[in-house]
Design a protein around this motif. Structure first.
Motif, PDB file in Angstrom:
ATOM      1  N   LYS A 117       0.858  -1.111  -0.034  1.00 53.02           N
ATOM      2  CA  LYS A 117       0.016   0.042   0.080  1.00 53.02           C
ATOM      3  C   LYS A 117       0.807   1.166  -0.096  1.00 53.02           C
ATOM      4  N   PRO A 118       0.366   2.400  -0.639  1.00 46.00           N
ATOM      5  CA  PRO A 118       1.264   3.553  -0.576  1.00 46.00           C
ATOM      6  C   PRO A 118       1.449   4.125   0.875  1.00 46.00           C
ATOM      7  N   GLU A 119       0.856   3.781   1.651  1.00 44.08           N
ATOM      8  CA  GLU A 119       1.030   4.157   2.961  1.00 44.08           C
ATOM      9  C   GLU A 119       2.271   3.349   3.761  1.00 44.08           C
ATOM     10  N   ASP A 120       2.753   2.220   3.272  1.00 47.72           N
ATOM     11  CA  ASP A 120       3.674   1.576   3.511  1.00 47.72           C
ATOM     12  C   ASP A 120       5.060   1.949   2.753  1.00 47.72           C
ATOM     13  N   MET A 121       4.831   2.243   1.577  1.00 46.09           N
ATOM     14  CA  MET A 121       5.968   2.509   0.828  1.00 46.09           C
ATOM     15  C   MET A 121       5.611   3.369  -0.508  1.00 46.09           C
ATOM     16  N   THR A 122       6.136   4.791  -0.605  1.00 44.90           N
ATOM     17  CA  THR A 122       5.634   5.653  -1.465  1.00 44.90           C
ATOM     18  C   THR A 122       6.591   5.600  -2.708  1.00 44.90           C
ATOM     19  N   SER A 123       6.301   6.444  -3.641  1.00 47.69           N
ATOM     20  CA  SER A 123       6.965   6.130  -4.872  1.00 47.69           C
ATOM     21  C   SER A 123       8.156   6.891  -4.652  1.00 47.69           C
ATOM     22  N   ARG A 124       8.378   7.949  -3.827  1.00 47.09           N
ATOM     23  CA  ARG A 124       9.684   8.497  -3.243  1.00 47.09           C
ATOM     24  C   ARG A 124      10.508   7.372  -2.644  1.00 47.09           C
ATOM     25  N   ASP A 125       9.919   6.689  -1.677  1.00 49.20           N
ATOM     26  CA  ASP A 125      10.842   5.525  -1.187  1.00 49.20           C
ATOM     27  C   ASP A 125      11.250   4.458  -2.017  1.00 49.20           C
ATOM     28  N   VAL A 126      10.587   4.052  -2.965  1.00 46.81           N
ATOM     29  CA  VAL A 126      11.078   3.229  -3.962  1.00 46.81           C
ATOM     30  C   VAL A 126      12.375   3.930  -4.615  1.00 46.81           C
ATOM     31  N   ILE A 127      12.286   5.175  -4.910  1.00 48.44           N
ATOM     32  CA  ILE A 127      13.163   5.917  -5.871  1.00 48.44           C
ATOM     33  C   ILE A 127      14.601   6.014  -5.110  1.00 48.44           C
ATOM     34  N   LYS A 128      14.290   6.421  -3.741  1.00 44.36           N
ATOM     35  CA  LYS A 128      15.315   6.638  -2.769  1.00 44.36           C
ATOM     36  C   LYS A 128      16.108   5.222  -2.303  1.00 44.36           C
ATOM     37  N   GLU A 129      15.265   4.429  -1.910  1.00 44.08           N
ATOM     38  CA  GLU A 129      15.900   3.379  -0.762  1.00 44.08           C
ATOM     39  C   GLU A 129      16.288   2.076  -1.628  1.00 44.08           C
ATOM     40  N   ILE A 130      15.597   1.800  -2.883  1.00 44.54           N
ATOM     41  CA  ILE A 130      15.786   0.677  -3.499  1.00 44.54           C
ATOM     42  C   ILE A 130      16.912   0.936  -4.349  1.00 44.54           C
ATOM     43  N   GLU A 131      18.099   0.124  -4.452  1.00 45.10           N
ATOM     44  CA  GLU A 131      19.173   0.434  -5.232  1.00 45.10           C
ATOM     45  C   GLU A 131      18.938   0.241  -6.664  1.00 45.10           C
ATOM     46  N   HIS A 132      19.085   1.112  -7.368  1.00 45.26           N
ATOM     47  CA  HIS A 132      18.924   1.096  -9.041  1.00 45.26           C
ATOM     48  C   HIS A 132      19.595   2.055  -9.728  1.00 45.26           C
ATOM     49  N   GLU A 133      19.866   1.820 -10.847  1.00 46.15           N
ATOM     50  CA  GLU A 133      20.691   2.759 -11.642  1.00 46.15           C
ATOM     51  C   GLU A 133      19.654   3.713 -12.529  1.00 46.15           C
ATOM     52  N   VAL A 134      18.565   3.314 -12.971  1.00 45.11           N
ATOM     53  CA  VAL A 134      17.863   4.288 -13.893  1.00 45.11           C
ATOM     54  C   VAL A 134      16.438   4.288 -13.452  1.00 45.11           C
ATOM     55  N   MET A 135      15.693   5.736 -13.104  1.00 42.23           N
ATOM     56  CA  MET A 135      14.558   5.842 -12.760  1.00 42.23           C
ATOM     57  C   MET A 135      13.540   6.049 -13.996  1.00 42.23           C
ATOM     58  N   VAL A 136      12.502   5.440 -14.390  1.00 40.48           N
ATOM     59  CA  VAL A 136      11.592   5.861 -15.582  1.00 40.48           C
ATOM     60  C   VAL A 136      10.687   6.399 -14.977  1.00 40.48           C
ATOM     61  N   GLU A 137      10.317   7.667 -15.541  1.00 42.65           N
ATOM     62  CA  GLU A 137       9.361   8.595 -14.652  1.00 42.65           C
ATOM     63  C   GLU A 137       8.216   8.479 -15.704  1.00 42.65           C
TER      64      GLU A 137
END
Lengths: 163, 333
Positions: B72-92
């Protein structure tokens, strides 16, 4: 008759007046003078485009006098409207004084409305017209389009110009 | 000699048509991209308003297709995913918002600040904050690419900046909105009034229920701003564009144009003197800009190469995904 004439002047002061005076001396009516100070001919002269009305029988004598005064006459055009474009108008074209719209172009001396096709649906609906503008050169044609846009914008008419 | 492929982990933020298209394109093209470009693309996070799903080893196709497994968005927001999950490219790929650019603007800034490259189809942030975003990307040493934002699958930004590098660009003009092109094409072909064709376009999903952004020329103007800023290094915003839409075009006008040898098209034009204009224009029938249906087209006037014209599909999930995939690959080639 209307004449367009390309002349070339020496790059010293007073030459434009020297070239224009004979035109009025011969009863000519100047409609447009395009003095291109920033352009030069290969021989270092300054090109000027004139459009004027004059009695045809006086034209030859005028050209002689110009030459006597040191003015090069590079071209004399009786077929003067060389460049054309089509534009489209949408709006209340007829009821917003179509005559004034056309006159705004025809009165310039360097451009004319040479063709106009009109389509009129129901009385209260907007009509459409395709208008062919012709002018003595490309710059004049652009200026004619600007004049047309200014004239009809006040009347709530939309102008669709060519790419 | 075979080298080990480079793993490129991506997140997809905004999982509507475009985001879904990217996942689908990755699924279809993954092996080919690995073989031809040596890049192994792994989707490690997906997030939108409905929630998020992440897996640092790569999400399975099943997981991507089943929204119910999402947090649910309450547990994990888009910003959390962008910031906290290690990755190289964010597709917006969230929808365009030309008022304040959100939520895309925050997503892009967050990603760049988290040292991720950004590839986006979102016009809003680029039209509003182009120079600020490019400066941030440069400062972080990351890339911000946006081929999908203008012309969909039709390559134009990379074409001008990379393939035509060395040319001075004099002007770019073209049809940048497929909805308007469809409406004008149908009106001309069938002699039907604007309102009628608009309804038809809405029924088949070519026009939105609120079509104003398309038919009033706003979408074209925003794309023009992006071209002006990215290709001509200008600092323009939407306010700098002179905009006229297609709502006043009548079947009579199209017929008169046709009789004189022209079509009427909604043309966006930007020149290097800084003139930005969107307006219905007469296009000669034999001009390359005269393309029908929902196609997009652009003619690039250059000082060395002369005129170059590109034509392509301007909208559609897979078409946008095509542009996004090329951007990702280009970052690593």
């Amino acid at each position: 008759m209307k004449i367009s004439m390309d002349i070339e002047l020496k790059d010293i002061p007073g030459q434009l007046v020297r070239a224009l005076k004979p035109v009025s001396d011969f009863g000519g009516n100047l409609l447009s003078v395009l003095h291109q100070r920033d352009k030069k001919t290969p021989s270092g002269r300054i090109p000027v485009q004139l459009v004027f009305e004059i009695e045809e029988r006086r034209l030859d004598r005028l050209v002689e006098v110009l030459k006597e005064r040191g003015v090069n006459v590079a071209r004399i055009g009786k077929e003067r409207l060389k460049d054309s474009m089509v534009v489209l108008l949408i709006g209340h074209i007829v009821h917003s004084d179509v005559r004034e719209t056309i006159d705004s172009i025809d009165s310039t001396g360097f451009a004319e409305v040479v063709e106009l096709s009109l389509s009129m649906p129901a009385v209260d609906k907007k009509s459409a017209a395709s208008v062919t503008l012709s002018a003595i050169g490309k710059e004049e044609l652009k200026e004619a389009l600007n004049i047309l846009e200014r004239t009809v914008n006040k009347k709530g008419i939309m102008v669709i110009s060519s790419v | 000699m075979k080298t080990k492929p480079k793993t490129v982990r991506i997140s997809i933020i905004g999982f509507g048509n475009v985001g879904g298209g990217v996942a689908e394109a990755v699924r279809r093209k993954r092996e080919e991209i690995e073989r031809r470009h040596g890049i192994d693309i792994k989707i490690v996070g997906i997030a939108d308003l409905k929630g998020a799903i992440v897996n640092e080893n790569g999400l399975s196709e099943d997981a991507i297709m089943k929204p119910k497994t999402r947090r649910k968005p309450e547990d994990m927001t888009s910003r959390d995913v962008i910031k906290e999950i290690e990755h190289e490219v964010m597709v917006e790929a969230t929808p365009t918002n030309v008022e304040n650019g959100e939520p895309g603007l925050t997503h892009i800034i967050t990603a760049l600040e988290s040292d991720r490259h950004v590839v986006t189809s979102n016009k809003g942030p680029l039209a509003l904050e182009y120079s600020r975003l490019m400066e941030l990307a440069a400062k972080r040493g990351k890339e911000l690419r946006f081929e999908a934002a203008v012309g969909g699958a039709m390559p134009i930004i990379s074409l001008v900046r990379e393939n035509l590098a060395g040319n001075g660009i004099i002007s770019i003009k073209g049809i940048l909105n497929g909805t308007c092109n469809y409406i004008l094409t149908r009106m001309a072909e069938e002699g039907l009034p604007y309102e009628h064709v608009l309804k038809e376009a809405q029924e088949i999903g070519i026009a939105e229920s609120d079509p104003s952004k398309d038919v009033e020329g706003i979408d074209t103007a925003v794309k023009l701003v992006i071209l002006a800023n990215s290709v001509f290094d200008m600092n323009m915003t939407y306010e700098d564009v002179e905009v006229t839409g297609i709502t006043d075009i009548t079947p009579d006008a199209l017929k008169l144009a046709n009789d004189a040898g022209y079509m009427i098209k909604l043309i966006g034009e930007v020149d290097r003197a800084g003139g930005l204009k969107v307006a219905p224009r007469l296009v000669p029938k034999d001009d390359p800009l005269n393309v029908g249906g929902t196609l997009n087209v652009a003619t690039i006037k250059t000082d060395l190469a002369g005129d170059i014209t590109v034509i392509g599909k301007g909208a559609g999930p897979i078409e946008a995904a095509s542009a996004i995939l090329s951007d990702i690959i280009r970052i690593y080639s």
